[in-house]
Motif scaffolding. Structure first.
Motif, PDB file in Angstrom:
ATOM      1  N   VAL A  25       0.803  -1.325  -0.051  1.00  0.00           N
ATOM      2  CA  VAL A  25      -0.083   0.066  -0.055  1.00  0.00           C
ATOM      3  C   VAL A  25       0.784   1.278  -0.099  1.00  0.00           C
ATOM      4  CG1 VAL A  25      -1.760   1.382   1.356  1.00  0.00           C
ATOM      5  CG2 VAL A  25      -1.912  -1.351   0.765  1.00  0.00           C
ATOM      6  N   VAL A  26       1.877   1.310   0.806  1.00  0.00           N
ATOM      7  CA  VAL A  26       2.701   2.515   1.032  1.00  0.00           C
ATOM      8  C   VAL A  26       3.491   2.803  -0.344  1.00  0.00           C
ATOM      9  CG1 VAL A  26       4.665   3.252   2.000  1.00  0.00           C
ATOM     10  CG2 VAL A  26       3.023   2.268   3.459  1.00  0.00           C
ATOM     11  N   THR A  27       4.105   1.716  -0.874  1.00  0.00           N
ATOM     12  CA  THR A  27       4.895   1.891  -2.091  1.00  0.00           C
ATOM     13  C   THR A  27       4.242   1.694  -3.536  1.00  0.00           C
ATOM     14  OG1 THR A  27       5.316  -0.515  -2.207  1.00  0.00           O
ATOM     15  CG2 THR A  27       6.740   0.574  -0.869  1.00  0.00           C
ATOM     16  N   GLY A  28       2.567   1.568  -3.256  1.00  0.00           N
ATOM     17  CA  GLY A  28       2.052   1.524  -4.795  1.00  0.00           C
ATOM     18  C   GLY A  28       1.960   0.221  -5.323  1.00  0.00           C
ATOM     19  N   LEU A  29       2.744  -0.679  -4.771  1.00  0.00           N
ATOM     20  CA  LEU A  29       2.829  -2.180  -5.481  1.00  0.00           C
ATOM     21  C   LEU A  29       1.598  -2.918  -5.490  1.00  0.00           C
ATOM     22  CD1 LEU A  29       6.565  -2.906  -4.314  1.00  0.00           C
ATOM     23  CD2 LEU A  29       5.923  -2.351  -6.407  1.00  0.00           C
ATOM     24  N   HIS A  30       0.757  -2.435  -6.453  1.00  0.00           N
ATOM     25  CA  HIS A  30      -0.491  -3.244  -6.234  1.00  0.00           C
ATOM     26  C   HIS A  30      -0.442  -4.629  -6.481  1.00  0.00           C
ATOM     27  CE1 HIS A  30      -2.272   0.530  -6.622  1.00  0.00           C
ATOM     28  NE2 HIS A  30      -1.396   0.760  -7.825  1.00  0.00           N
ATOM     29  N   SER A  31       0.505  -5.303  -7.070  1.00  0.00           N
ATOM     30  CA  SER A  31       0.574  -6.751  -7.365  1.00  0.00           C
ATOM     31  C   SER A  31       0.805  -7.298  -5.667  1.00  0.00           C
ATOM     32  CB  SER A  31       1.707  -7.322  -8.124  1.00  0.00           C
ATOM     33  OG  SER A  31       2.969  -6.766  -7.885  1.00  0.00           O
ATOM     34  N   LEU A  32       1.766  -6.511  -5.163  1.00  0.00           N
ATOM     35  CA  LEU A  32       2.248  -7.396  -3.545  1.00  0.00           C
ATOM     36  C   LEU A  32       0.948  -6.976  -2.526  1.00  0.00           C
ATOM     37  CD1 LEU A  32       4.213  -8.264  -1.676  1.00  0.00           C
ATOM     38  CD2 LEU A  32       4.723  -5.855  -1.297  1.00  0.00           C
ATOM     39  N   VAL A  33      -0.116  -5.921  -3.008  1.00  0.00           N
ATOM     40  CA  VAL A  33      -1.155  -5.934  -2.354  1.00  0.00           C
ATOM     41  C   VAL A  33      -2.010  -6.908  -2.394  1.00  0.00           C
ATOM     42  CG1 VAL A  33      -3.433  -4.611  -2.022  1.00  0.00           C
ATOM     43  CG2 VAL A  33      -1.173  -3.371  -1.885  1.00  0.00           C
ATOM     44  N   ALA A  34      -2.126  -7.251  -3.769  1.00  0.00           N
ATOM     45  CA  ALA A  34      -3.284  -8.350  -4.312  1.00  0.00           C
ATOM     46  C   ALA A  34      -2.680  -9.787  -3.615  1.00  0.00           C
ATOM     47  CB  ALA A  34      -3.040  -8.625  -5.875  1.00  0.00           C
ATOM     48  N   VAL A  35      -1.357 -10.086  -3.543  1.00  0.00           N
ATOM     49  CA  VAL A  35      -0.744 -11.260  -3.056  1.00  0.00           C
ATOM     50  C   VAL A  35      -1.008 -11.426  -1.740  1.00  0.00           C
ATOM     51  CG1 VAL A  35       1.315 -12.499  -2.732  1.00  0.00           C
ATOM     52  CG2 VAL A  35       0.902 -11.637  -4.999  1.00  0.00           C
ATOM     53  N   ALA A  36      -0.993 -10.300  -0.846  1.00  0.00           N
ATOM     54  CA  ALA A  36      -1.074 -10.381   0.605  1.00  0.00           C
ATOM     55  C   ALA A  36      -2.689 -10.263   0.798  1.00  0.00           C
ATOM     56  CB  ALA A  36      -0.661  -8.888   1.300  1.00  0.00           C
ATOM     57  N   THR A  37      -3.442  -9.784   0.002  1.00  0.00           N
ATOM     58  CA  THR A  37      -4.812  -9.812   0.139  1.00  0.00           C
ATOM     59  C   THR A  37      -5.366 -11.532   0.251  1.00  0.00           C
ATOM     60  OG1 THR A  37      -5.128  -7.703  -0.336  1.00  0.00           O
ATOM     61  CG2 THR A  37      -7.220  -9.085  -0.399  1.00  0.00           C
TER      62      THR A  37
END
Length: 167
Positions: A25-37
């Motif tokens: 979220v902080v860095t704007g890495l949407h793929s990381l947000v998707a994987v974590a979610t």
């Protein structure tokens, strides 16, 4: 009772996923947000699945029936006594169907006027997880085996009762 082993294993996993979510979220890495979610949804689906077993067991078993919820990291299961075949099958089936039952609460979100643009993706991911859990009932191990054994025992008992009542 929850063992400290579970708490430590689960805490480490939750910390990694949570930190991944925050960093994404902080860095704007949407793929990381998707994987974590996805990881969080997967963990929640497993817990809902097992909660389905627990709720059904407590509803169908005698009040003093023993049960132990065993969790090791992301693996968990309910150790319990066998019930009459129909009840045993219902307890086994309740786990795979619990995530699908919870999915009912997500459906209205898909048709709401104002929702976050990512919410439908989360809903569809949950629906996919719910479907995968429901398919577990058809597998030749775990819940699927318990369901088939219970069904077979229930049919055998019914057949025995019918034969004894006709004689």
């Amino acid at each position: 009772m929850v063992s400290s082993h579970w708490a430590k294993g689960q805490a480490r996993w939750a910390a990694v996923v949570s930190m991944s979510l925050v960093i994404g979220v902080v860095t704007g890495l949407h793929s990381l947000v998707a994987v974590a979610t996805g990881g969080l949804l997967f963990a929640l689906a497993v817990l809902v699945h097992e909660a389905g077993h627990v709720v059904a067991y407590r509803a169908l078993a005698p009040l003093d029936a023993p049960a132990i919820f065993v969790v090791r990291g992301m693996r968990c299961h309910l150790v319990r006594m066998r019930l009459v075949p129909v009840s045993d099958g219902a307890v086994a089936l309740a786990g795979p169907l619990a995530p699908a039952a919870m999915a009912i609460f997500f459906v209205p979100l898909l048709f709401a006027d104002r929702v976050a643009p990512w919410l439908p993706l989360v809903c569809f991911a949950w629906l996919a997880l719910a479907l995968s859990h429901a398919l577990c009932a058809a597998l030749p191990f775990g819940d699927g085996t318990t369901i088939r054994e219970s069904w077979s025992l229930a049919r055998a008992e019914r057949s025995t009762r019918q034969r004894s009542s006709t004689t």
